[in-house]
Design an enzyme around this catalytic site. Structure first.
Site, PDB file in Angstrom:
ATOM      1  N   CYS A   1       0.989  -1.148   0.352  1.00  0.00           N
ATOM      2  CA  CYS A   1       0.344   0.468   0.059  1.00  0.00           C
ATOM      3  C   CYS A   1       1.135   1.105  -0.144  1.00  0.00           C
ATOM      4  CB  CYS A   1      -0.956   0.036   1.010  1.00  0.00           C
ATOM      5  SG  CYS A   1      -0.183  -0.098   3.190  1.00  0.00           S
ATOM      6  N   ALA A   2       0.526   2.050   0.163  1.00  0.00           N
ATOM      7  CA  ALA A   2       1.677   3.312   0.567  1.00  0.00           C
ATOM      8  C   ALA A   2       2.565   3.418   1.792  1.00  0.00           C
ATOM      9  CB  ALA A   2       0.850   5.110   0.425  1.00  0.00           C
TER      10      ALA A   2
END
Length: 188
Positions: free
Chosen positions: A104-105
């Protein structure tokens, strides 16, 4: 832990927080920056990248497949809609001798939550054991409270019982495994 040890890597290196963190022999977690590092992907023989974000754009490399799971890191996001499809996809890649990078980020909340769902479904681990193992491999994991509620529900669907429960705290509802940590942060 309830998972067969043969599926898990020997812990011969320190857990990673900035690069790729190996969770099983075929599953890694990272942040978005590491997921776009060609050298990191190739040196770990990654064949599938699953991007669990709306904000990170992947650089597409040859010989790597990509799957986009467009979910925001918000407690009201329905990540649970992807628990089974993503776990099945990771398992399918493993059955073909491939390796999956789930990112994800930051590699903290969304990818970690999907990793926990996969470990419960395909390694028959309780949510508590899945979290303990994954945190030992990537110490910075911390799914948001909404994802915890969804994981707790999923654990009950799979096993008919829960090993983690949501409890009230000065910071709102949190999983009971964070209770001691929160008490140390907030003097009563």
């Amino acid at each position: 832990m309830t998972a067969p040890s043969c599926a898990f890597p020997v812990q011969f290196r320190q857990p990673s927080v900035s690069g790729l963190s190996q969770i099983t022999k075929s599953l890694y977690i990272s942040n978005g920056v590491a997921a776009n590092n060609k050298l990191m992907l190739s040196s770990n023989q990654i064949t599938m990248v699953i991007n669990v974000s709306v904000e990170v754009v992947n650089t597409l490399y040859e010989d790597i497949q990509y799957l986009q799971v467009p979910v925001a890191d918000a407690p009201d996001s329905r990540l649970c809609d992807f628990f089974d499809p993503v776990a099945d996809h990771i398992h399918s890649v493993e059955m073909k001798q491939g390796r999956t990078l789930l990112h994800c980020a930051a590699g903290v909340s969304r990818s970690a939550a999907l990793c926990l769902a996969y470990l419960m479904k395909y390694h028959a681990m309780s949510l508590l054991d899945a979290h303990t193992w994954t945190k030992s491999c990537r110490p910075i994991i911390r799914p948001n409270s909404g994802f915890w509620e969804q994981l707790i529900h999923y654990e009950f669907q799979l096993f008919g019982k829960n090993t983690v429960h949501m409890v009230s705290s000065p910071m709102g509802m949190i999983p009971d495994i964070y209770e001691k940590e929160v008490r140390l942060m907030i003097p009563l």
